[in-house]
Structures are given as structure tokens and as C-alpha cells.
Design a protein around this motif. Structure first.
Motif, PDB file in Angstrom:
ATOM      1  N   GLY A 140       0.780  -1.231   0.000  1.00  0.00           N
ATOM      2  CA  GLY A 140       0.000   0.000   0.000  1.00  0.00           C
ATOM      3  C   GLY A 140       0.811   1.279   0.000  1.00  0.00           C
ATOM      4  O   GLY A 140       0.252   2.374   0.014  1.00  0.00           O
ATOM      5  N   ASP A 141       2.141   1.166  -0.053  1.00  0.00           N
ATOM      6  CA  ASP A 141       3.016   2.334   0.080  1.00  0.00           C
ATOM      7  C   ASP A 141       3.475   2.834  -1.286  1.00  0.00           C
ATOM      8  O   ASP A 141       3.817   2.048  -2.169  1.00  0.00           O
ATOM      9  N   TYR A 142       3.498   4.166  -1.447  1.00  0.00           N
ATOM     10  CA  TYR A 142       4.026   4.788  -2.656  1.00  0.00           C
ATOM     11  C   TYR A 142       5.183   5.732  -2.326  1.00  0.00           C
ATOM     12  O   TYR A 142       5.506   6.622  -3.115  1.00  0.00           O
ATOM     13  N   ALA A 143       5.820   5.546  -1.190  1.00  0.00           N
ATOM     14  CA  ALA A 143       6.906   6.435  -0.755  1.00  0.00           C
ATOM     15  C   ALA A 143       8.202   6.016  -1.434  1.00  0.00           C
ATOM     16  O   ALA A 143       9.085   5.393  -0.830  1.00  0.00           O
ATOM     17  N   PHE A 144       8.330   6.340  -2.721  1.00  0.00           N
ATOM     18  CA  PHE A 144       9.517   5.976  -3.476  1.00  0.00           C
ATOM     19  C   PHE A 144      10.716   6.812  -3.038  1.00  0.00           C
ATOM     20  O   PHE A 144      10.573   7.992  -2.715  1.00  0.00           O
ATOM     21  N   CYS A 145      11.889   6.197  -3.054  1.00  0.00           N
ATOM     22  CA  CYS A 145      13.109   6.934  -2.716  1.00  0.00           C
ATOM     23  C   CYS A 145      13.414   7.997  -3.773  1.00  0.00           C
ATOM     24  O   CYS A 145      13.904   9.073  -3.458  1.00  0.00           O
ATOM     25  N   GLN A 146      13.134   7.682  -5.015  1.00  0.00           N
ATOM     26  CA  GLN A 146      13.340   8.651  -6.090  1.00  0.00           C
ATOM     27  C   GLN A 146      12.043   9.428  -6.321  1.00  0.00           C
ATOM     28  O   GLN A 146      11.018   8.848  -6.657  1.00  0.00           O
ATOM     29  N   GLU A 147      12.102  10.722  -6.130  1.00  0.00           N
ATOM     30  CA  GLU A 147      10.903  11.536  -6.300  1.00  0.00           C
ATOM     31  C   GLU A 147      10.536  11.714  -7.771  1.00  0.00           C
ATOM     32  O   GLU A 147       9.365  11.812  -8.125  1.00  0.00           O
ATOM     33  N   GLU A 148      11.528  11.783  -8.638  1.00  0.00           N
ATOM     34  CA  GLU A 148      11.290  11.924 -10.066  1.00  0.00           C
ATOM     35  C   GLU A 148      11.923  10.739 -10.795  1.00  0.00           C
ATOM     36  O   GLU A 148      13.087  10.426 -10.576  1.00  0.00           O
ATOM     37  N   PHE A 149      11.158  10.068 -11.649  1.00  0.00           N
ATOM     38  CA  PHE A 149      11.700   8.959 -12.421  1.00  0.00           C
ATOM     39  C   PHE A 149      10.846   8.733 -13.656  1.00  0.00           C
ATOM     40  O   PHE A 149       9.683   9.156 -13.726  1.00  0.00           O
ATOM     41  N   GLU A 150      11.422   8.057 -14.632  1.00  0.00           N
ATOM     42  CA  GLU A 150      10.731   7.706 -15.863  1.00  0.00           C
ATOM     43  C   GLU A 150      11.063   6.278 -16.249  1.00  0.00           C
ATOM     44  O   GLU A 150      12.098   5.732 -15.850  1.00  0.00           O
ATOM     45  N   HIS A 151      10.180   5.658 -17.016  1.00  0.00           N
ATOM     46  CA  HIS A 151      10.410   4.332 -17.604  1.00  0.00           C
ATOM     47  C   HIS A 151      10.771   3.276 -16.551  1.00  0.00           C
ATOM     48  O   HIS A 151      11.670   2.456 -16.755  1.00  0.00           O
ATOM     49  N   ALA A 152      10.050   3.282 -15.447  1.00  0.00           N
ATOM     50  CA  ALA A 152      10.263   2.290 -14.389  1.00  0.00           C
ATOM     51  C   ALA A 152       9.246   1.158 -14.541  1.00  0.00           C
ATOM     52  O   ALA A 152       8.291   1.240 -15.324  1.00  0.00           O
ATOM     53  N   GLN A 153       9.465   0.093 -13.783  1.00  0.00           N
ATOM     54  CA  GLN A 153       8.508  -1.016 -13.734  1.00  0.00           C
ATOM     55  C   GLN A 153       8.082  -1.217 -12.285  1.00  0.00           C
ATOM     56  O   GLN A 153       8.910  -1.426 -11.413  1.00  0.00           O
ATOM     57  N   PHE A 154       6.771  -1.148 -12.049  1.00  0.00           N
ATOM     58  CA  PHE A 154       6.209  -1.247 -10.714  1.00  0.00           C
ATOM     59  C   PHE A 154       5.398  -2.536 -10.620  1.00  0.00           C
ATOM     60  O   PHE A 154       4.572  -2.820 -11.480  1.00  0.00           O
ATOM     61  N   GLU A 155       5.659  -3.355  -9.585  1.00  0.00           N
ATOM     62  CA  GLU A 155       5.014  -4.660  -9.474  1.00  0.00           C
ATOM     63  C   GLU A 155       4.382  -4.848  -8.095  1.00  0.00           C
ATOM     64  O   GLU A 155       4.956  -4.448  -7.081  1.00  0.00           O
ATOM     65  N   THR A 156       3.232  -5.470  -8.085  1.00  0.00           N
ATOM     66  CA  THR A 156       2.598  -5.866  -6.828  1.00  0.00           C
ATOM     67  C   THR A 156       2.124  -7.313  -6.942  1.00  0.00           C
ATOM     68  O   THR A 156       1.801  -7.785  -8.032  1.00  0.00           O
ATOM     69  N   THR A 157       2.084  -7.987  -5.808  1.00  0.00           N
ATOM     70  CA  THR A 157       1.534  -9.339  -5.739  1.00  0.00           C
ATOM     71  C   THR A 157       0.434  -9.352  -4.687  1.00  0.00           C
ATOM     72  O   THR A 157       0.641  -8.897  -3.558  1.00  0.00           O
ATOM     73  N   GLU A 158      -0.730  -9.839  -5.072  1.00  0.00           N
ATOM     74  CA  GLU A 158      -1.851  -9.961  -4.149  1.00  0.00           C
ATOM     75  C   GLU A 158      -2.258 -11.426  -4.025  1.00  0.00           C
ATOM     76  O   GLU A 158      -2.119 -12.198  -4.976  1.00  0.00           O
ATOM     77  N   VAL A 159      -2.755 -11.779  -2.851  1.00  0.00           N
ATOM     78  CA  VAL A 159      -3.265 -13.124  -2.608  1.00  0.00           C
ATOM     79  C   VAL A 159      -4.727 -13.010  -2.193  1.00  0.00           C
ATOM     80  O   VAL A 159      -5.074 -12.209  -1.314  1.00  0.00           O
ATOM     81  N   LEU A 160      -5.574 -13.782  -2.842  1.00  0.00           N
ATOM     82  CA  LEU A 160      -6.987 -13.829  -2.489  1.00  0.00           C
ATOM     83  C   LEU A 160      -7.299 -15.163  -1.833  1.00  0.00           C
ATOM     84  O   LEU A 160      -6.951 -16.218  -2.369  1.00  0.00           O
ATOM     85  N   ALA A 161      -7.944 -15.110  -0.680  1.00  0.00           N
ATOM     86  CA  ALA A 161      -8.449 -16.317  -0.025  1.00  0.00           C
ATOM     87  C   ALA A 161      -9.949 -16.365  -0.269  1.00  0.00           C
ATOM     88  O   ALA A 161     -10.698 -15.495   0.188  1.00  0.00           O
ATOM     89  N   VAL A 162     -10.399 -17.366  -1.014  1.00  0.00           N
ATOM     90  CA  VAL A 162     -11.790 -17.444  -1.445  1.00  0.00           C
ATOM     91  C   VAL A 162     -12.480 -18.621  -0.769  1.00  0.00           C
ATOM     92  O   VAL A 162     -11.926 -19.721  -0.671  1.00  0.00           O
ATOM     93  N   GLU A 163     -13.682 -18.382  -0.317  1.00  0.00           N
ATOM     94  CA  GLU A 163     -14.487 -19.402   0.366  1.00  0.00           C
ATOM     95  C   GLU A 163     -14.704 -20.629  -0.513  1.00  0.00           C
ATOM     96  O   GLU A 163     -15.001 -20.518  -1.699  1.00  0.00           O
ATOM     97  N   LYS A 164     -14.568 -21.800   0.088  1.00  0.00           N
ATOM     98  CA  LYS A 164     -14.885 -23.048  -0.616  1.00  0.00           C
ATOM     99  C   LYS A 164     -16.391 -23.277  -0.548  1.00  0.00           C
ATOM    100  O   LYS A 164     -17.045 -22.954   0.438  1.00  0.00           O
TER     101      LYS A 164
END
Length: 451
Positions: free
Chosen positions: A354-378
Motif C-alpha cells: 500500500g506504500d508509494y513512498a519511493f526513494c526517487q521523487e522523479e523517475f521515468e520508464h520504471a517497472q512497478f510490481e505488486t503481488t496480491e493473494v486472495l483467499a476465497v471461500e470453498k
């Protein structure tokens, strides 16, 4: 609260009292989410907020007293008995009792205040620990002096690995029972966003606490057996923050669950592109207690401006709804487990969920990745899941249906399709039945919409 939420009220058929309750409910949920995402470690979930959340979470929970009881009774408390976790979108099947393991001789404290670990459930992806908290008669009496004899002293939280601090004469734990500090096989692990709990009063001064942690391989590194160390135990009782001497050493194994877990990696139809992000169903696991879905989101060629709320390429908060084969809405709990950015020069930065506090305040052509896990009722016919993915615009509060995935658990196949339809857009006066259904899942409230 945003004016857009109040605009919503004009489209709802209900009396003013109901509308006011809905507004208050929306306000509280919005504040909770903002607090979770924006507060620092020191300020997260302060004592008064946790007390409020714990009280809201304590829905009906049928729990048996287990001291000295038969194993069948102990396991019975894990059947529908963790239903209060459903308030955060977690619903375990009736056979959860079969997977509960008793824990003997794990009790700390004294006659005034005792905490006992009674049983555990360990699945591939999460663990649930059941505790009983007993407050002695003399201590209860001291809390009830000058109050109605029927006053129930509230248990606000049960905290681990978070010692009491004192600031401005006020004692508190830093995380107020959030339990983001975990010790796994002797190593400190930060598990923000992976911790849930429920509290149920089962008698005067008697409480059952279910503490749940989501522990995937990003935490366990492929381990099938591991030990959790829970020290610095603190009980949040009424207005007090009370330390309890002792430490729990909890040995857990997901070996049995793994033997009955079927996992697969979807094929080429598991991805959808939206703005600058590509969302992919990376893995699906059918475990004895939940269906686990791993979603990877890769934002390619992003600039710093893409993370400004008003930018056209900004991607807002993701919301999820799950349905069974027959179209029935089923419980779905989402947690973010990883977040990182790789800059143009190849350097990588790991961020908090949930954080967007990047060390670099200005940047271009970066790649940002997140991984989420869903727990779904059986479900009883656990053969298919329809997963709907929504984007909530964090600036306008509009919600767009942006992805739909049909997951065939028997054929081990995923069919993901792109969607681009507003279910709620105050700027265009769009309010749909699908939005009503989403409100019901997120806030537990029924609404009737005009038109």
C-alpha cells in the motif's frame, strides 16, 4: 468524506435514518482503510481505534469452553466457530474442525489474567491460532466498581511481539493489537496486511480470540514446518494495556494440508491489460480450507506522474468479488504480499504493501510490481470461481469493472477477459445493481437504487 458519497444517497430508496447509518458506515470503512495505508509504524492502529474495531468485529461466534474437554469438543470450536472472521471476508467451511490440532500446556499469566493457546489450524497459505483469555474474579470486580453489575469488561485486543511503550504518561503498544510483528523460526518478520483476528466474549471475563496470519512462500521460503514465537504478550482490557509474563512457542506444520492441496499455473488466457498495468492470475491452489489465488500486477514504463491521483494513467484501489458456479456471491479476502519498483537504471526498491513512498521523487520508464493473494471461500460444488475485479478511482470514488476471470478448478484453466464499464460514476450519474452488490459485500448493508 468525499461529496461523491453523499451524492450516492440521492439514488437510494430509504428513509433518512437508514441513509445516515449508511453514510456513517462508509465513513468508518474509508477512515479505517486510510489509516491502514497512510499511518507510520509508530502510529498504526492506536489503542482507541483498535478498541472500536474489535467491538465491531465481535459478531456472533459459537465457541465451546475447552479446558479439559474432549478433543472432539476442542475441534468443534473451529467449525463454524471462526465465523466472526467473516467480517473481513474470510469464511471457513464446516469441516474446518477436522483440521484443528489441540495444543497442551501452553498457558501464561496468573489467576488475575491468564492467556492459553488451545488449538491451531495450519493450511497452505495461512495459520489460525485459538486463544482463551480469562480475567480473574477480583480483577473483574475492580473494573466494575461504581458500574452496573451487568457491565461486561471488554477485551479490546491480544497483542504479541509488541512491547508496551509510555508516551506522555500513557501506556500503549505501538501497533495496538494489529500483530504485524511475527517471529518465524527465530527471525523477525513484518507481516503488515497479512494479519486478521476476531474476539468473542463467551462469559463474564472469558474470551475466545482467533488470530489469523497469511503466510505464503514469501514469508516461509518453501518451509512445510516452522515455529512461531509469540512474546511480549499484552492484553488490551477495557482502558488498560496489561503485560502478561511468558512466551508461546508454536510449532506448525502444513504437511497434512499440502497432501490434499492441488495447485496449478494458468495458461496464456490468464492476463488482462488495463492502462499501463497487466494483471495476471499467476497461481491457483485448492486447499482443504480455502481456494488461494495469486495475482501479479506489472505496471510497465511508468513515470512518477503516473502515481498522481488525477493522472489519466493512475490505477486506483483494486476491489474483488467472487462467485460460485451458480452465481452466488462467496467470501473473498484480499491481501497484498509484495510491492516493488525497478528504476530505469536497474536498481530495485522494496516497498511496504500500500506504500508509494519511493526513494526517487522523479523517475521515468520504471517497472512497478505488486503481488496480491486472495483467499476465497470453498463451496459445496467447488468446481468453478468467477472473479470480478474492480478499480476504484481514489480521486473521484468512481468504480469501474475492469477484469473478469472464470477459474475452472477441475479443468485447471483460467479465462480472463477485459472489462471497461462503470458500475458507479457520480460525474455521469451512473449507479448500478452491481454497485449495490459490491456495497453489500464491503459494508454488509442492503440498498435499493432508483431506476
Amino acid at each position: 468524506m468525499s461529496k461523491n458519497y453523499y451524492d450516492l444517497m440521492s439514488g437510494i430508496k430509504a428513509d433518512e435514518d437508514f441513509k445516515e447509518k449508511l453514510i456513517v458506515n462508509l465513513q468508518e470503512k474509508q477512515k479505517e482503510k486510510q489509516n491502514q495505508e497512510q499511518k507510520t509504524v509508530k502510529g498504526v492502529l492506536m489503542k482507541m481505534k483498535v478498541r472500536k474495531m474489535a467491538a465491531a468485529a465481535a459478531v456472533s461466534l459459537a465457541v465451546l469452553t475447552c479446558g479439559g474437554a474432549a478433543l472432539a469438543a476442542l475441534k468443534g470450536s473451529f467449525g463454524v466457530g471462526v465465523s466472526s472472521l467473516q467480517s473481513v471476508g474470510i469464511k471457513l467451511p464446516d469441516n474446518a474442525a477436522e483440521w484443528a490440532e489441540p495444543v497442551e500446556s501452553q498457558s501464561i499469566g496468573d489467576e488475575d489474567l491468564k492467556v492459553a493457546l488451545e488449538s491451531v489450524v495450519c493450511d497452505d497459505g495461512f495459520a489460525i491460532l485459538q486463544f482463551k483469555v480469562n480475567v480473574g474474579a477480583e480483577k473483574l470486580k475492580s473494573y466494575k466498581e461504581g458500574l452496573d453489575k451487568d457491565y461486561q469488561v471488554p477485551l479490546c485486543y491480544l497483542s504479541f511481539n509488541d512491547p508496551i511503550t509510555k508516551e506522555n504518561g500513557y501506556e500503549e503498544t505501538r501497533l495496538g493489537g494489529a500483530n504485524y510483528n511475527l517471529i518465524v523460526d527465530g527471525e523477525d518478520v513484518w507481516v503488515r496486511g497479512r494479519s486478521e483476528h476476531s474476539i468473542e466474549c463467551t462469559g463474564d471475563g472469558e474470551f475466545i480470540v482467533h488470530q489469523m496470519w497469511f503466510l505464503d512462500d514469501s514469508i516461509l521460503n518453501g518451509k512445510k514446518e516452522f515455529t512461531l514465537t509469540l512474546g511480549d504478550v499484552v492484553v488490551g482490557l477495557d482502558n488498560d494495556c496489561i503485560p502478561v509474563d511468558g512466551t508461546f512457542e508454536v510449532k506448525l506444520s502444513k504437511e497434512s494440508a499440502l497432501e490434499q492441496t492441488d495447485s496449478f499455473t494458468p495458461g496464456k488466457n490468464a492476463s488482462v491489460k488495463y492502462k499501463k498495468v497487466e494483471k495476471t492470475i499467476e497461481k491457483v491452489s485448492v486447499t482443504p480450507l480455502q481456494d488461494i489465488i495469486v495475482i501479479k500486477s506489472v505496471h510497465k514504463d511508468v513515470d512518477a506522474k503516473d502515481f498522481i491521483l488525477t493522472d489519466e494513467d493512475y490505477v486506483g484501489t483494486m476491489l474483488y468479488m467472487a462467485y460460485d458456479k451458480n452465481g452466488n456471491n462467496i467470501a473473498c479476502h484480499e491481501m497484498e504480499t509484495e510491492r516493488k519498483i525497478t528504476y530505469k537504471d536497474g536498481s530495485t526498491e522494496i516497498l511496504e504493501p500500500g506504500d508509494y513512498a519511493f526513494c526517487q521523487e522523479e523517475f521515468e520508464h520504471a517497472q512497478f510490481e505488486t503481488t496480491e493473494v486472495l483467499a476465497v471461500e470453498k463451496t459445496e460444488d467447488n468446481s468453478e470461481i468467477l472473479l470480478k475485479v474492480y478499480e476504484k478511482n481514489d480521486h473521484t470514488s468512481a468504480i469501474k469493472h475492469m477484469m473478469e476471470c472464470r477459474i475452472d478448478l477441475k479443468q485447471k484453466d483460467v479465462d480472463a477477459k477485459s472489462k471497461d464499464t462503470y458500475i458507479y460514476n457520480p460525474e455521469e450519474s451512473v449507479i448500478t445493481d452491481e454497485y449495490r452488490e459490491l456495497i453489500k459485500q464491503l459494508y454488509g448493508m442492503e440498498v435499493e437504487l432508483d431506476g
